[in-house]
Design a protein around this motif. Structure first.
Motif, PDB file in Angstrom:
ATOM      1  N   THR A 197       3.458  -3.934  -6.006  1.00 31.20           N
ATOM      2  CA  THR A 197       4.725  -4.261  -5.973  1.00 31.20           C
ATOM      3  C   THR A 197       5.419  -3.160  -6.635  1.00 31.20           C
ATOM      4  O   THR A 197       6.368  -2.147  -6.434  1.00 31.20           O
ATOM      5  CB  THR A 197       5.562  -5.579  -6.332  1.00 31.20           C
ATOM      6  N   THR A 243      -5.084 -12.563  -7.343  1.00 30.83           N
ATOM      7  CA  THR A 243      -4.389 -12.083  -6.386  1.00 30.83           C
ATOM      8  C   THR A 243      -2.743 -11.680  -6.795  1.00 30.83           C
ATOM      9  O   THR A 243      -2.307 -11.021  -6.246  1.00 30.83           O
ATOM     10  CB  THR A 243      -4.098 -13.426  -5.137  1.00 30.83           C
ATOM     11  N   GLN A 244      -2.352 -12.748  -7.455  1.00 31.37           N
ATOM     12  CA  GLN A 244      -0.877 -12.557  -8.140  1.00 31.37           C
ATOM     13  C   GLN A 244      -0.935 -11.349  -8.873  1.00 31.37           C
ATOM     14  O   GLN A 244       0.261 -10.287  -8.881  1.00 31.37           O
ATOM     15  CB  GLN A 244      -0.434 -13.555  -9.044  1.00 31.37           C
ATOM     16  N   ILE A 288       6.433 -13.832  -7.685  1.00 32.03           N
ATOM     17  CA  ILE A 288       5.395 -13.018  -7.705  1.00 32.03           C
ATOM     18  C   ILE A 288       4.246 -13.529  -8.465  1.00 32.03           C
ATOM     19  O   ILE A 288       3.277 -13.756  -8.098  1.00 32.03           O
ATOM     20  CB  ILE A 288       5.395 -11.549  -7.846  1.00 32.03           C
ATOM     21  N   VAL A 303      -0.618  -8.261  -6.222  1.00 33.36           N
ATOM     22  CA  VAL A 303       0.526  -8.317  -5.722  1.00 33.36           C
ATOM     23  C   VAL A 303       1.619  -7.672  -6.563  1.00 33.36           C
ATOM     24  O   VAL A 303       2.480  -6.812  -6.183  1.00 33.36           O
ATOM     25  CB  VAL A 303       0.959  -9.712  -5.192  1.00 33.36           C
ATOM     26  N   THR A 323       3.475 -13.518  -1.728  1.00 34.41           N
ATOM     27  CA  THR A 323       2.246 -12.810  -1.804  1.00 34.41           C
ATOM     28  C   THR A 323       2.240 -11.495  -1.102  1.00 34.41           C
ATOM     29  O   THR A 323       1.182 -11.038  -0.970  1.00 34.41           O
ATOM     30  CB  THR A 323       1.411 -14.067  -1.256  1.00 34.41           C
ATOM     31  N   ASN A 324       3.319 -11.284  -0.608  1.00 42.95           N
ATOM     32  CA  ASN A 324       3.471  -9.702   0.364  1.00 42.95           C
ATOM     33  C   ASN A 324       4.171  -8.815  -0.493  1.00 42.95           C
ATOM     34  O   ASN A 324       5.367  -8.928  -0.941  1.00 42.95           O
ATOM     35  CB  ASN A 324       3.999 -10.179   1.611  1.00 42.95           C
ATOM     36  N   TYR A 325       3.257  -7.936  -1.027  1.00 40.60           N
ATOM     37  CA  TYR A 325       4.094  -6.990  -1.667  1.00 40.60           C
ATOM     38  C   TYR A 325       5.141  -6.025  -1.308  1.00 40.60           C
ATOM     39  O   TYR A 325       6.152  -5.488  -1.961  1.00 40.60           O
ATOM     40  CB  TYR A 325       3.133  -5.799  -2.381  1.00 40.60           C
TER      41      TYR A 325
END
Length: 229
Positions: free
Chosen positions: A25, A17-18, A191, A21, A197-199
């Motif tokens: 990003t 997940t990281q 991040i 993101v 967690t939100n790009y």
């Protein structure tokens, strides 16, 4: 044995997940350069005489508009409108580069100064983002120090807008470069370690770091290396 497997799967999923993101990003960060360049090109052809005559009013007005759009991005971070607002902000910030780019191009080596500022900013970004990503060191401890530094920088900038002290302006630019370099480490680390967690929000944070480093680096280069002859 089973808890260990579950923990391993959870860790793998978190890392995936990281990485997603971070990848999104960087992709969005590249996309924001398009409206920024378009805005900057348009800003070169705009007369900013009003801003020069009323610097405090212009600064406060710009900050009000920007913070309003930042709030809109935060509220719509999980939908397409957030992306649209993000691109809109980067266009406006590109437009706001107009005055400093116009000032730079009044120097004989103005284009070179802009190129050096862009190259220096890119080098700072690549170096610090690599440090935060590869070393996996958690730089979240910088958060409180950076916030205090940012508040002091804003107050110093507002004060200097009244007094217009050239030496103070250079000192503020030098401090700003170090401060936003610290924010780069902090934001990329957030991040990498799952703090962001939100790009869309991650892109906004890193974009502002890069933008401020570029502006202040260009300001220093103009003062120290500008050629008017």
């Amino acid at each position: 044995m089973q808890p260990e497997i579950q923990l391993s799967n959870s860790t793998t999923q978190l890392e995936s997940t990281q990485n997603k993101v971070l990848r999104n990003t960087y992709m969005m960060l590249g996309l924001t350069m398009i409206p920024t360049v378009i805005g900057a090109y348009m800003g070169l052809n705009i007369n900013f005489a009003f801003m020069a005559q009323h610097p405090i009013l212009s600064l406060l007005g710009m900050l009000a508009v920007m913070f309003g759009m930042f709030m809109g991005i935060a509220a719509n971070r999980n939908n397409a409108l957030g992306v649209v607002l993000l691109l809109g902000v980067t266009f406006l910030l590109g437009l706001m580069l107009g005055p400093i780019l116009q000032a730079a191009l009044h120097f004989n080596n103005g284009a070179q100064l802009i190129g050096m500022a862009a190259g220096g900013t890119g080098a700072i970004f690549l170096t610090l983002s690599t440090i935060a990503t590869v070393t996996k060191k958690d730089f979240s401890f910088l958060g409180k120090f950076l916030m205090v530094g940012l508040v002091m920088l804003i107050l110093a900038s507002l004060a200097n807008a009244f007094f217009q002290v050239p030496v103070a302006s250079l000192a503020i630019s030098a401090i700003a470069i170090m401060l936003f370099a610290g924010y780069l480490l902090y934001d990329v680390s957030q991040i990498v370690h799952g703090g962001e967690t939100n790009y869309v929000m991650a892109t906004l944070a890193i974009y502002l770091d890069i933008y401020n480093i570029f502006v202040n680096l260009l300001n220093l280069l103009m003062a120290l290396s500008g050629d008017r002859d």
